[in-house]
Design a protein around this motif. Structure first.
Motif, short mmCIF file in Angstrom:
data_model
loop_
_atom_site.label_atom_id
_atom_site.label_comp_id
_atom_site.label_asym_id
_atom_site.label_seq_id
_atom_site.Cartn_x
_atom_site.Cartn_y
_atom_site.Cartn_z
N MET A 230 39.36 -1.77 9.63
CA MET A 230 38.09 -1.91 10.17
C MET A 230 37.38 -0.59 10.68
O MET A 230 38.02 0.22 11.29
N ILE A 231 35.92 -0.63 10.61
CA ILE A 231 35.48 0.33 10.58
C ILE A 231 35.11 0.60 12.24
O ILE A 231 34.78 -0.18 13.14
N PRO A 232 35.31 1.89 12.72
CA PRO A 232 35.25 2.23 14.21
C PRO A 232 33.74 2.72 14.31
O PRO A 232 33.02 2.56 15.51
N THR A 233 32.78 2.64 13.31
CA THR A 233 31.37 3.13 13.40
C THR A 233 30.93 2.89 11.91
O THR A 233 31.59 3.14 10.86
N ALA A 234 29.43 2.53 11.75
CA ALA A 234 29.04 2.47 10.54
C ALA A 234 28.78 3.92 9.84
O ALA A 234 28.55 3.92 8.68
N GLU A 235 29.02 4.93 10.60
CA GLU A 235 29.02 6.25 9.88
C GLU A 235 29.94 6.19 8.97
O GLU A 235 29.74 7.08 7.99
N VAL A 236 31.14 5.52 9.03
CA VAL A 236 32.19 5.68 8.02
C VAL A 236 31.76 5.22 6.82
O VAL A 236 31.67 6.13 5.74
N THR A 257 20.12 4.34 7.97
CA THR A 257 20.41 3.82 9.27
C THR A 257 21.05 2.63 8.85
O THR A 257 20.94 1.92 7.97
N ALA A 258 22.17 2.26 9.87
CA ALA A 258 22.52 0.75 9.82
C ALA A 258 22.94 0.32 11.07
O ALA A 258 23.52 1.10 11.91
N TYR A 259 22.86 -0.88 11.11
CA TYR A 259 23.66 -1.70 12.12
C TYR A 259 25.05 -2.26 11.67
O TYR A 259 25.23 -2.37 10.54
N SER A 260 25.80 -2.23 12.52
CA SER A 260 27.18 -2.60 12.47
C SER A 260 27.97 -3.17 13.56
O SER A 260 27.87 -2.05 14.72
N PRO A 261 28.84 -4.11 13.70
CA PRO A 261 29.77 -4.21 14.76
C PRO A 261 30.83 -2.93 14.58
O PRO A 261 31.17 -2.47 13.50
N CYS A 262 31.38 -2.51 15.67
CA CYS A 262 32.34 -1.20 15.51
C CYS A 262 33.56 -1.80 16.23
O CYS A 262 33.67 -2.38 17.23
N PHE A 263 34.74 -1.31 15.79
CA PHE A 263 36.07 -1.83 16.36
C PHE A 263 36.95 -0.80 16.61
O PHE A 263 37.21 0.18 15.80
N LYS A 285 26.44 -1.35 17.12
CA LYS A 285 25.82 -0.33 17.32
C LYS A 285 24.78 -0.03 16.11
O LYS A 285 25.24 -0.37 14.97
N VAL A 286 23.81 0.83 16.14
CA VAL A 286 22.83 1.21 15.45
C VAL A 286 23.25 2.65 14.97
O VAL A 286 22.94 3.48 16.18
N GLU A 287 23.13 2.85 13.73
CA GLU A 287 23.74 4.40 13.76
C GLU A 287 22.42 5.02 12.79
O GLU A 287 22.00 4.39 11.93
N ILE A 288 22.29 6.29 12.95
CA ILE A 288 21.11 7.14 11.83
C ILE A 288 22.28 8.28 11.24
O ILE A 288 23.00 9.02 12.16
N ILE A 289 21.82 8.33 10.03
CA ILE A 289 22.73 9.32 9.26
C ILE A 289 21.53 10.27 8.38
O ILE A 289 20.88 9.80 8.01
N GLY A 385 24.23 10.19 14.43
CA GLY A 385 24.02 9.73 15.72
C GLY A 385 23.98 8.27 16.03
O GLY A 385 23.54 7.67 15.22
N SER A 386 24.25 7.94 17.18
CA SER A 386 23.82 6.53 17.46
C SER A 386 22.61 6.32 18.03
O SER A 386 22.00 6.97 18.83
N SER A 387 21.99 5.01 17.64
CA SER A 387 20.74 4.81 17.97
C SER A 387 20.44 3.41 18.17
O SER A 387 19.60 2.90 17.40
N LEU A 388 21.17 2.71 18.95
CA LEU A 388 21.93 3.10 19.79
C LEU A 388 23.34 2.34 20.11
O LEU A 388 23.48 1.13 19.37
N ALA A 389 24.09 2.80 20.72
CA ALA A 389 25.54 1.58 21.12
C ALA A 389 24.87 0.84 22.08
O ALA A 389 24.53 1.05 23.22
N LEU A 390 25.18 -0.48 21.74
CA LEU A 390 24.47 -1.56 22.66
C LEU A 390 25.24 -1.78 23.85
O LEU A 390 24.43 -2.14 24.75
N PRO A 391 26.55 -1.88 24.26
CA PRO A 391 27.15 -2.31 25.45
C PRO A 391 26.48 -1.71 26.82
O PRO A 391 26.15 -2.07 27.81
N ARG A 392 26.79 -0.40 26.72
CA ARG A 392 26.45 0.07 27.77
C ARG A 392 24.82 0.41 28.05
O ARG A 392 24.45 0.66 29.08
N ILE A 393 24.01 0.26 26.83
CA ILE A 393 22.62 0.14 27.09
C ILE A 393 22.22 -1.30 27.96
O ILE A 393 21.39 -1.26 28.70
#
Length: 423
Positions: A230-236, A257-263, A285-289, A385-393
């Motif tokens: 399971m991906i820990p981030t869309a970066e992968v 850029t990609a949105y994905s759930p992260c595990f 999380k939404v990621e930029i690469i 980079g994350s743009s952004l990780a949602l929970p803490r936002i």
RNA sequence: GGAGAGGUGCCUGAGUGGCCGAAAGGGCCGGUUUGCUAAACCGUUGUACGGACUUCAAUCUGUACCGAGGGUUCGAAUCCCUCCCUCUCCGCCA
């Protein structure tokens, strides 16, 4: 993974930079170089033998065509005489390659010149701050209380369905997730990032490419039946889109850029640090690469930092930007900026983004290359980079914007959320 | 999940044991022609890792690579085995 050519070129520099990270085994550099020396010798020897065999084989073919069977047999005996030494040579060649690979893979990336040694997160350098610290009433509540009050997330049912750390978003809480994801993606695509929606599981090769394997194997959920993580981030998955390719110059820089759930398994942490949304096993999380040419990658890093900073300004959250010290940087990064927002009721800075330049560390593994002006094939630099990780936002938005009659959302979200406030 | 077909260079596609790193066509790049464009004609066209030479580059040279990994053989894109993927039909299904 560091390139072997860099070690050959300047071992002293490599060791000096590894020291900035407090890397414990600098002697590995010398070990690797010694093995490399052996490897090249062995390679020359083995390939010379192989060339001999190839040439004899060709002669055998010609002799057979000419009908000279006994001549051919003589040559076959010559080949047979070389064969054993050749086999041994090939075997030790493989062993040497394996040994080098094992070791060089364990070397972390070299920190950029601007990275200070430092030991831990305490030594990170605050390079910028922004936003206004909110003034909260005396009875201000932490986000987990607000989540209950407005029924935004049902942690108990999430735990029933799956286990602790798997939030079940409900009602306006669910809608807020959708609003944030849409806002972030729109913001990124307007800045020229192409949108992707990637697979949420990846194979081992892909996990290896971005550096999750073998370094962080325990952090990922694994499906043994199918050998998938399971991906820990869309970066992968997204960075690996370009694995094993030579990217056309006119496509550079590649912006994705990609949105994905992260595990994330993140085993073994309890207490107030992990309450509510501070740390969970599944989050959005939404990621930029970006993939860029080496000369431009640090400009690109600045551009990405500015990009994320503006996003935080849109969210009207108090934030600070840190340049990580050598002791706190990730294995694969050469330079990392962390973004933290202030969550006013908890009175805590929460990390919401991490923007890094990996230089060629990832692209060397993935073989992501381009042709420079001279026509030479070179590794690109990768950044994300994350743009952004949602929970803490979400935690910060809830805590900082709480008022008696609801939670007032920043203007940027009104359209996406369909209302100016929660509650 | 069952049955069948197939995976070759930037693309299409030929190649069933040696003369194949690979025909042919297209594309790309360079050149000739041309007032310009097009057409036509000629030429070039991969990657990785070694070695020689060299300050570097260029060049020369070796090895490997025709989905991946093994095997047979003096020699494999070509034969055998395993796996992966794609396509068609059937089944199942959001």
């Amino acid at each position: 993974m560091l390139t072997i050519s860099l070690l050959r070129q300047d071992a002293a520099y490599v060791k000096e930079r590894l020291a900035v990270r407090h890397f414990a085994k600098p002697e590995w550099v010398d070990d690797i170089l010694a093995l490399d020396e052996k490897l090249r010798k062995q390679k020359l020897e083995t390939e010379t033998m192989q060339a001999e065999v190839n040439s004899l084989s060709k002669q055998i073919g010609q002799l057979m065509a000419a009908g000279d069977a006994s001549g051919a047999d003589a040559k076959k005996r010559e080949v047979a005489a070389i064969k054993e030494a050749l086999q041994n040579g090939k075997t030790s060649l493989l062993e040497l390659e394996e040994a080098i690979q094992q070791k060089i893979m364990m070397l972390p990336n070299l920190p950029h010149a601007s990275v200070k040694a430092g030991k831990s997160a305490d030594d990170n350098e605050i390079i910028n701050t922004g936003g206004v610290m909110p003034e909260l009433p005396a009875d201000a509540q932490p986000h987990w209380e607000l989540i209950k009050k407005y029924q935004l997330i049902d942690f108990e049912t999430g735990a029933k369905l799956t286990g602790s750390g798997f939030p079940l978003y409900t009602g306006q809480g669910a809608k807020l997730q959708r609003a944030l994801v849409s806002f972030f993606l729109d913001y990124n695509t307007q800045a020229g990032y192409r949108e992707y929606l990637p697979p949420l599981m990846v194979n081992d090769k892909t996990a290896y490419g971005t550096g999750q394997l073998p370094d962080k194997e325990g952090q990922m959920y694994f499906m043994p039946e199918d050998g998938l993580y399971m991906i820990p981030t869309a970066e992968v998955p997204v960075t690996n889109v370009y694995s094993n390719t030579i990217v056309d110059a006119d496509q550079l820089p590649v912006k994705m850029t990609a949105y994905s759930p992260c595990f994330r398994r993140e085993a073994g942490s309890f207490g107030s640090d992990v309450r509510g949304l501070n740390r969970v096993h599944q989050f959005d999380k939404v990621e930029i690469i970006q993939l860029t040419v080496p000369e431009k990658s640090y400009d690109t890093l600045e551009e990405m930092v500015n990009h994320v900073e503006r996003l935080l300004q849109y969210l009207e959250l108090p934030y600070r930007i840190l340049r990580l010290c050598g002791g706190d940087m990730g294995f694969t990064s050469a330079l990392t900026y962390d973004f933290e927002v202030y969550s006013a009721a908890q009175q805590k800075w929460l990390e919401v983004s991490s923007v890094s330049n990996f230089e060629t560390f990832q692209t060397n593994r993935m073989k992501i290359r381009y042709k420079d002006e001279a026509g030479k094939t070179q590794l690109l630099h990768s950044l994300n980079g994350s743009s952004l990780a949602l929970p803490r936002i979400v935690a910060a938005l809830l805590e900082n914007n709480q008022r008696a009659d609801g939670i007032y959302l920043p203007k940027a979200l009104h359209g996406y959320f369909g209302a100016p406030k929660i509650g």
